[in-house]
Design an enzyme around this catalytic site. Sequence first.
Site, PDB file in Angstrom:
ATOM      1  N   GLY A  33      47.925  78.173  43.973  1.00 12.56           N
ATOM      2  CA  GLY A  33      47.580  78.130  45.396  1.00 12.56           C
ATOM      3  C   GLY A  33      48.783  78.168  46.428  1.00 12.56           C
TER       4      GLY A  33
ATOM      5  CG  ASP B 153      43.416  79.700  45.715  1.00 14.13           C
ATOM      6  OD1 ASP B 153      42.652  79.496  44.785  1.00 14.13           O
ATOM      7  OD2 ASP B 153      44.494  80.038  45.241  1.00 14.13           O
TER       8      ASP B 153
HETATM    9  O1  PMV Z   1      44.670  82.900  39.765  1.00 20.65           O
HETATM   10  P1  PMV Z   1      43.938  82.335  40.981  1.00 20.65           P
HETATM   11  O2  PMV Z   1      44.313  80.576  41.184  1.00 20.65           O
HETATM   12  O3  PMV Z   1      43.986  82.818  42.370  1.00 20.65           O
HETATM   13  O4  PMV Z   1      42.591  82.105  40.651  1.00 20.65           O
HETATM   14  C1  PMV Z   1      41.716  83.181  40.488  1.00 20.65           C
HETATM   15  C2  PMV Z   1      40.268  82.683  40.125  1.00 20.65           C
HETATM   16  C3  PMV Z   1      39.293  83.732  39.620  1.00 20.65           C
HETATM   17  O5  PMV Z   1      37.825  83.073  39.561  1.00 20.65           O
HETATM   18  C4  PMV Z   1      39.511  84.511  38.743  1.00 20.65           C
HETATM   19  C5  PMV Z   1      39.174  84.731  41.108  1.00 20.65           C
HETATM   20  C6  PMV Z   1      38.410  84.065  42.250  1.00 20.65           C
HETATM   21  O6  PMV Z   1      38.754  84.695  43.317  1.00 20.65           O
HETATM   22  O7  PMV Z   1      37.606  83.000  42.231  1.00 20.65           O
END
Ligand code: PMV
Length: 295
Positions: free
Chosen positions: A92, A137
Amino acid sequence: MIPGTVRRTASGTAPGKVILSGEHAVVYGHPCVAAAINRGTTVQLRQRPGPTRAERSILSDRRLHRALLAVLPEEGVAVEIESSLPVGRGLGSSAALGIALVRAWAQMCGEDLDFAETHRRGFAVERVFHGNPSGVDHAVAALGTAVQYRMADGQPQLDSLSIPRLDLVILDSGRTGNTRRLVAAVAAQRPGIDPVLERIGGITSAFIEMLRQGAPLDVLGQLMSENHDQLKQLGVSTDNLNRLVRFALDAGAHGAKLAGAGGGGVVVALVDDSELLLRAAGKAGVPVLAVTVGG
Ligand code: PMV
């Protein structure tokens, strides 16, 4: 002074996050749990003549300037960014930057922003980096707590989740996963993999319930490891991530899983005390980071 501002200097901070359960399944309406970690980003602003620009930054990303202008005016602001978050590892860092920037600019303008407005403005920065993310995030970065997150009828449903302090070790694969590509790869396998997404949803619901009940760490850890097995079924893990999960379990972790989109990025391991795993990782040359959530 820039019109509309009340101070010449200002600063803002925001934490990074780790997804404890439910990535990928969250895209299809299942719940996910993410928590703010005790590392984050600080943005310092100073008014100066000339175009707005970053004077010191841990990010050298070419999108940084566009991200700054999603919040700041084109002229008159010098920006310094400091962060204790690794970049591009699903922790994040861009959301923390966005929320810290929004807070610093609001302070410079003498504005007192509530969560909804902080979240809305932070999304403009997230979109520069990630196109159309689920928004979890920057919600965590703005709230600074653990959250339970779910998409219902295209709208994010967000609940702050009170969780005990958990000690985690983040094991770094050394590679950046491409979230957009991995989300598309999962989409391409539907509806065949829907039962896997369903199972991840079930594991996450159980994880939330166990957190609420204050279940022992081995119960939470078991659910994290089961979650990782399902993420493997989705095809988003890699041999390296699977090795890091095995490594953490062998070193005494209660459970471990990839965290974020996969394809690289990091593994998160739940531990009693991070020392043991940090020492084992040090000997094996695995890059690690001890963090805490909750409490
Ligand atoms: O890689 P990160 O922390 O941005 O997580 C992505 C999480 C997913 O579920 C794969 C995609 C989303 O937008 O929620």
